[in-house]
Design a protein around this motif. Structure first.
Motif, mmCIF file in Angstrom:
data_model
loop_
_atom_site.group_PDB
_atom_site.id
_atom_site.type_symbol
_atom_site.label_atom_id
_atom_site.label_comp_id
_atom_site.label_asym_id
_atom_site.label_seq_id
_atom_site.Cartn_x
_atom_site.Cartn_y
_atom_site.Cartn_z
ATOM 1 N N LEU A 20 0.865 -1.163 0.000
ATOM 2 C CA LEU A 20 0.000 0.000 0.000
ATOM 3 C C LEU A 20 0.910 1.223 0.000
ATOM 4 C CD1 LEU A 20 -2.838 1.249 0.225
ATOM 5 C CD2 LEU A 20 -2.561 1.159 2.717
ATOM 6 N N VAL A 21 0.790 2.039 -1.037
ATOM 7 C CA VAL A 21 1.590 3.252 -1.160
ATOM 8 C C VAL A 21 0.703 4.424 -0.754
ATOM 9 C CG1 VAL A 21 2.977 4.684 -2.702
ATOM 10 C CG2 VAL A 21 2.858 2.202 -3.074
ATOM 11 N N VAL A 22 1.097 5.115 0.312
ATOM 12 C CA VAL A 22 0.296 6.203 0.867
ATOM 13 C C VAL A 22 1.099 7.495 0.759
ATOM 14 C CG1 VAL A 22 -0.961 7.045 2.876
ATOM 15 C CG2 VAL A 22 -0.706 4.575 2.521
ATOM 16 N N THR A 23 0.520 8.499 0.118
ATOM 17 C CA THR A 23 1.186 9.795 -0.002
ATOM 18 C C THR A 23 0.389 10.821 0.786
ATOM 19 O OG1 THR A 23 1.994 9.212 -2.204
ATOM 20 C CG2 THR A 23 2.039 11.556 -1.604
ATOM 21 N N GLU A 24 1.052 11.407 1.779
ATOM 22 C CA GLU A 24 0.420 12.403 2.641
ATOM 23 C C GLU A 24 1.251 13.680 2.593
ATOM 24 O OE1 GLU A 24 -1.007 9.260 6.067
ATOM 25 O OE2 GLU A 24 1.095 9.735 5.783
ATOM 26 N N ARG A 25 0.589 14.803 2.421
ATOM 27 C CA ARG A 25 1.237 16.102 2.482
ATOM 28 C C ARG A 25 0.808 16.762 3.795
ATOM 29 N NH1 ARG A 25 0.699 14.396 -2.299
ATOM 30 N NH2 ARG A 25 -1.492 14.863 -2.550
ATOM 31 N N VAL A 26 1.784 16.876 4.694
ATOM 32 C CA VAL A 26 1.521 17.272 6.077
ATOM 33 C C VAL A 26 1.889 18.741 6.272
ATOM 34 C CG1 VAL A 26 2.134 16.815 8.487
ATOM 35 C CG2 VAL A 26 1.968 14.916 6.851
ATOM 36 N N ARG A 27 0.984 19.472 6.945
ATOM 37 C CA ARG A 27 1.273 20.877 7.261
ATOM 38 C C ARG A 27 2.500 20.954 8.171
ATOM 39 N NH1 ARG A 27 -4.436 20.757 7.833
ATOM 40 N NH2 ARG A 27 -4.263 20.770 10.096
ATOM 41 N N LEU A 28 3.400 21.877 7.886
ATOM 42 C CA LEU A 28 4.642 21.990 8.656
ATOM 43 C C LEU A 28 4.375 22.235 10.136
ATOM 44 C CD1 LEU A 28 6.882 24.020 6.171
ATOM 45 C CD2 LEU A 28 6.797 21.545 6.527
ATOM 46 N N SER A 29 3.309 22.935 10.430
ATOM 47 C CA SER A 29 2.978 23.219 11.831
ATOM 48 C C SER A 29 2.507 21.967 12.583
ATOM 49 C CB SER A 29 1.887 24.294 11.913
ATOM 50 O OG SER A 29 0.691 23.831 11.301
ATOM 51 N N LYS A 30 2.213 20.893 11.849
ATOM 52 C CA LYS A 30 1.679 19.672 12.461
ATOM 53 C C LYS A 30 2.654 18.496 12.383
ATOM 54 C CE LYS A 30 -2.475 21.206 13.475
ATOM 55 N NZ LYS A 30 -3.082 21.070 14.782
ATOM 56 N N LEU A 31 3.905 18.748 12.012
ATOM 57 C CA LEU A 31 4.856 17.650 11.798
ATOM 58 C C LEU A 31 5.044 16.766 13.029
ATOM 59 C CD1 LEU A 31 7.757 19.061 9.598
ATOM 60 C CD2 LEU A 31 5.965 17.450 8.976
ATOM 61 N N ASP A 32 5.283 17.361 14.175
ATOM 62 C CA ASP A 32 5.525 16.563 15.376
ATOM 63 C C ASP A 32 4.312 15.705 15.728
ATOM 64 O OD1 ASP A 32 8.091 17.543 15.579
ATOM 65 O OD2 ASP A 32 7.562 19.104 17.038
ATOM 66 N N ALA A 33 3.141 16.312 15.688
ATOM 67 C CA ALA A 33 1.917 15.568 16.008
ATOM 68 C C ALA A 33 1.682 14.458 14.987
ATOM 69 C CB ALA A 33 0.723 16.517 16.049
#
Length: 194
Positions: A20-33
């Motif tokens: 399963l190939v999953v591509t997620e674009r994560v907000r920089l402000s939410k990286l740690d979470a």
């Protein structure tokens, strides 16, 4: 990291497995979470029957951090069973808190998971995939043929070749192709910025 599908545990696993190939674009402000959430999800996946492993590629060179996660299961049925678990569905309910846009999911079998990208980027041409495959497999074949020669020297040629091919394929899938795909990413995907 996908929508749920109905499980089936009666069909024997396929030899090639499924990724399963999953591509997620994560907000920089939410990286740690996000990364804490992903660690919890990966720990849950590791307990799932049929789970073989995962690999995460991270590209934080833009306005969002892109994570491409390759989650490998022994069979499509094992993957479907994971997608149907309450733990997976519960984890998915939190994902929107971290991502900047739609998450992309794709299933792949064999080595294609390392080469085909989600639809927003064109896949590399076949000739590039072939070159990367040769660059990855040729040194492995030579290495394992040499290392195994003391043990397989008296074996029939087909058996010695099978031993070499089996080890080469194992190491090609991990760690060689993931490493080569990261190393050669600008060449494989020349239109990519950042």
């Amino acid at each position: 990291m996908s929508d749920a599908a109905s499980p089936s545990s009666t069909v024997p696993p396929q030899a090639t497995g499924i990724t399963l190939v999953v591509t997620e674009r994560v907000r920089l402000s939410k990286l740690d979470a996000y990364e804490a959430w992903a660690r919890r999800l990966h720990a849950l996946q590791a307990t799932q029957p049929g789970f073989l492993g995962l690999h995460v590629l991270r590209d934080a060179g833009g306005p969002v951090a892109e994570y491409v996660t390759l989650v490998r299961f022994a069979s499509p049925q094992a993957l479907a069973a994971w997608r149907a678990t309450p733990a997976y569905r519960s984890a998915l309910a939190e994902l929107d808190e971290f991502t900047a846009d739609e998450v992309e999911y794709r299933e792949a079998q064999g080595l294609e998971a390392w080469f085909d990208r989600p639809a927003r980027l064109p896949a590399p041409p076949l000739w590039k995939n072939v070159i990367v495959g040769i660059v990855g497999v040729y040194p492995l074949i030579m290495l394992f043929a040499m290392l195994l020669r003391p043990f397989t020297g008296e074996w029939p040629a087909w058996a010695a070749t099978l031993a070499t091919a089996s080890l080469s394929t194992l190491f090609l899938n991990w760690p060689v192709l993931p490493w080569l795909s990261r190393l050669l990413r600008p060449w494989l995907y020349p239109t990519r910025r950042g």
